[in-house]
Design a protein around this motif. Structure first.
Motif, PDB file in Angstrom:
ATOM      1  N   VAL A 107      57.900  81.037 -40.464  1.00 49.89           N
ATOM      2  CA  VAL A 107      59.074  82.172 -40.677  1.00 49.89           C
ATOM      3  C   VAL A 107      59.679  81.639 -39.303  1.00 49.89           C
ATOM      4  O   VAL A 107      60.669  81.287 -38.756  1.00 49.89           O
ATOM      5  N   LEU A 111      62.025  79.370 -36.697  1.00 48.33           N
ATOM      6  CA  LEU A 111      63.409  80.434 -35.966  1.00 48.33           C
ATOM      7  C   LEU A 111      63.681  80.456 -34.456  1.00 48.33           C
ATOM      8  O   LEU A 111      64.773  80.168 -34.358  1.00 48.33           O
ATOM      9  N   MET A 158      66.238  81.050 -41.527  1.00 51.22           N
ATOM     10  CA  MET A 158      65.433  81.856 -41.642  1.00 51.22           C
ATOM     11  C   MET A 158      65.296  83.078 -41.672  1.00 51.22           C
ATOM     12  O   MET A 158      64.532  83.704 -42.085  1.00 51.22           O
ATOM     13  N   THR A 162      63.611  85.817 -43.627  1.00 51.31           N
ATOM     14  CA  THR A 162      62.708  87.063 -43.402  1.00 51.31           C
ATOM     15  C   THR A 162      63.148  88.731 -43.910  1.00 51.31           C
ATOM     16  O   THR A 162      62.633  89.205 -44.563  1.00 51.31           O
TER      17      THR A 162
END
Length: 192
Positions: A107, A111, A158, A162
């Motif tokens: 992730v 990002l 992302m 998260t």
């Protein structure tokens, strides 16, 4: 263990929490000792009934981190929740960390890639029109805007993932704590 010893260990374990939160928690446990004294119980009995102050402090730190995450949901609160949970379930972290770290790493990688694509899109929108490429200036600007949109999409997606991952981690830790709490609470009785 005396009241003073219990409270000293509890306060030491709460170091790092906001001072107001730590003071409120300490006042709650002081009240347990006062109520116990009023009921004619000795300090040692009250301390034994409350349990291990180090374990209590870890649980309270994890709970405070989870509450802060639910209220604020910013990177600082996320870090506090995760580190509080690490302190609570060190064994689980050893087992789960190899599974969770690659997910968080992926992730984070997407990002960072989204940010890079957004920046490259901005550069493309400014530079490509002056290079005289196929399609002319309009195609260069559209390419840059498209790349910037893709970067924004990746970054937003992302960020949402998260948040979900942190929420799932907090949920798991709270579930784990609720499952283990009865077992932890019966250990002192079995040892006595």
């Amino acid at each position: 263990m005396t009241r003073a010893e219990f409270m000293a260990r509890l306060r030491q374990g709460l170091v790092g929490l906001p001072m107001v939160t730590a003071a409120e928690i300490a006042a709650d446990y002081e009240l347990h000792f006062k109520d116990g004294a009023a009921a004619g119980r000795r300090e040692e009995e009250v301390a034994a009934a409350l349990g291990d102050p180090d374990r209590l402090a870890r649980e309270l730190r994890a709970e405070a981190g989870a509450q802060r995450w639910r209220q604020e949901q910013n990177p600082s609160a996320a870090a506090g929740a995760i580190f509080g949970l690490i302190g609570l379930g060190a064994l689980d972290i050893i087992i789960i960390l190899p599974l969770v770290l690659p997910i968080f790493g992926t992730v984070l990688g997407f990002l960072v890639a989204g940010v890079g694509i957004f920046i490259s899109g901005g550069l493309a929108a400014v530079v490509v029109p002056f290079m005289g490429g196929p399609g002319g200036a309009l195609a260069g600007v559209l390419l840059g805007v498209g790349l910037m949109g893709l970067g924004l999409f990746m970054g937003g997606l992302m960020a949402i993932l998260t948040k979900w991952l942190i929420d799932a981690t907090v949920w798991y830790a709270r579930l784990h704590y609720r499952v283990l709490k009865p077992a932890l609470n019966t250990q002192p009785a079995e040892q006595a």
